[in-house]
Write an enzyme that holds these catalytic residues in place. Sequence first.
Site, PDB file in Angstrom:
ATOM      1  N   GLY A  38      29.448   5.810  11.928  1.00  0.00           N
ATOM      2  CA  GLY A  38      29.320   6.259  10.542  1.00  0.00           C
ATOM      3  C   GLY A  38      30.240   7.393  10.160  1.00  0.00           C
ATOM      4  N   ASP A 150      23.114  11.863  25.673  1.00  0.00           N
ATOM      5  CA  ASP A 150      24.518  12.148  25.325  1.00  0.00           C
ATOM      6  C   ASP A 150      24.704  13.619  24.972  1.00  0.00           C
ATOM      7  OD1 ASP A 150      27.198  11.467  25.022  1.00  0.00           O
ATOM      8  OD2 ASP A 150      26.983  10.932  22.913  1.00  0.00           O
ATOM      9  N   SER A 344      41.984 -15.074  11.454  1.00  0.00           N
ATOM     10  CA  SER A 344      42.010 -13.977  10.475  1.00  0.00           C
ATOM     11  C   SER A 344      42.930 -12.845  10.909  1.00  0.00           C
ATOM     12  CB  SER A 344      40.592 -13.418  10.298  1.00  0.00           C
ATOM     13  OG  SER A 344      40.153 -12.849  11.532  1.00  0.00           O
ATOM     14  N   SER A 380      36.994   0.086  13.106  1.00  0.00           N
ATOM     15  CA  SER A 380      36.863  -0.805  11.945  1.00  0.00           C
ATOM     16  C   SER A 380      35.759  -1.835  12.129  1.00  0.00           C
ATOM     17  CB  SER A 380      38.184  -1.539  11.712  1.00  0.00           C
ATOM     18  OG  SER A 380      38.455  -2.402  12.812  1.00  0.00           O
ATOM     19  N   ASP A 446      52.642  20.847  22.689  1.00  0.00           N
ATOM     20  CA  ASP A 446      53.853  21.637  22.438  1.00  0.00           C
ATOM     21  C   ASP A 446      54.027  22.715  23.521  1.00  0.00           C
ATOM     22  OD1 ASP A 446      55.965  22.990  21.286  1.00  0.00           O
ATOM     23  OD2 ASP A 446      54.713  24.044  19.826  1.00  0.00           O
TER      24      ASP A 446
END
EC number: 2.7.11.1
Length: 495
Positions: A38, A150, A344, A380, A446
């Site tokens: 979500g 968790d 698809s 997705s 970096d």
Amino acid sequence: METKPNPRRPSNTVLPYQTPRLRDHYLLGKKLGQGQFGTTYLCTEKSTSANYACKSIPKRKLVCREDYEDVWREIQIMHHLSEHPNVVRIKGTYEDSVFVHIVMEVCEGGELFDRIVSKGHFSEREAVKLIKTILGVVEACHSLGVMHRDLKPENFLFDSPKDDAKLKATDFGLSVFYKPGQYLYDVVGSPYYVAPEVLKKCYGPEIDVWSAGVILYILLSGVPPFWAETESGIFRQILQGKLDFKSDPWPTISEAAKDLIYKMLERSPKKRISAHEALCHPWIVDEQAAPDKPLDPAVLSRLKQFSQMNKIKKMALRVIAERLSEEEIGGLKELFKMIDTDNSGTITFEELKAGLKRVGSELMESEIKSLMDAADIDNSGTIDYGEFLAATLHMNKMEREENLVAAFSYFDKDGSGYITIDELQSACTEFGLCDTPLDDMIKEIDLDNDGKIDFSEFTAMMRKGDGVGRSRTMMKNLNFNIADAFGVDGEKSDD
């Protein structure tokens, strides 16, 4: 108090009752965060103008009945624990044809580690206050028959930016009701924090104390107790590795603190200290046992580095996967087509399940869901071709020089030889990674601190195993993925 499916509930709903429309009562505001299932938004109650957080779960991501039950159980557990002062309080739930919405108390003080790092100083005495809160939540969960499963720093937020802010537990998405003496067998959690018995697939509530012990070790040292270059290496360390109390800063940490960590990170669940016993430990009870002197600043800098997940690497792997030649990809293109039965261009959960059945796999539905979650980089709910390749190709193909050059060029849009913060922002937008702390992302890679990433820094990042996985379940991390499920040999030599 096991959650049972409600027989009268329609198959496409989570809640066993009808609700008003969310938008009749709340105005949705800015996005606060993105999870695996979500997205959380700031929302304002129209009648009182009070602010709350709203976690909106798209139903298209709930691909099997088990997912619907998981969300319903999360809601029940939040209600079950909502009177605890250090648990985010649930305000209400709403459901329509597209979303399930959970409205809850908003916490605007940031994540546990981020707050410590931004303060710039930290002591054992401050660590006592935090771990006391975390253990208090664990004790409350266990006394109410709930296993969290968790516990990790990202799941603890401060309720406000003020100095006296309360630390609150959030995200009960993997939590379950359990009965005394009951054992669970599914492998869930997050790699650094998972208890050894979870990896052995037979565990009880003691796993939450282990995870809290890992958090305490990191709070005091800035690094996890069990570390390796790969996730399978992390698991080996969890099962067999020795606790390091010799290197800095441990010689300066009190013996009482180390004693408590030893007892919380006891490999045998039967011998491990309980949450209640830990709360009675001298380091927590005796104010003088935990010194108030600041910890070494190096601990804070390590903590910051550890708490940032390397998102650039995930994006780069997908870019590389999409540019490999037909020859390098081998039969993976045909395999993708075989699974994608409706042509698809994406694989749904049902297609993955049917494809695995066709090749004789006997995986359970929850295990197939785990594979899906591990491969679905952009969350997705489906796997596209690039994600499929990234999940099934062997890493030595990915790390070849010409592939790294191509991936670097994808980010370096103007061809300057550097990846800048603006270019990173553009890539994150393309990948749907909004609200990502780009400054921290760049600093992590970096090495020469010039504010941008050159090719050698990019290559070093890609070839380093960071092992910072956060999958809903850890089958992927246990050397098991889609490639294994379909019997794909992703490790052929590149000659």
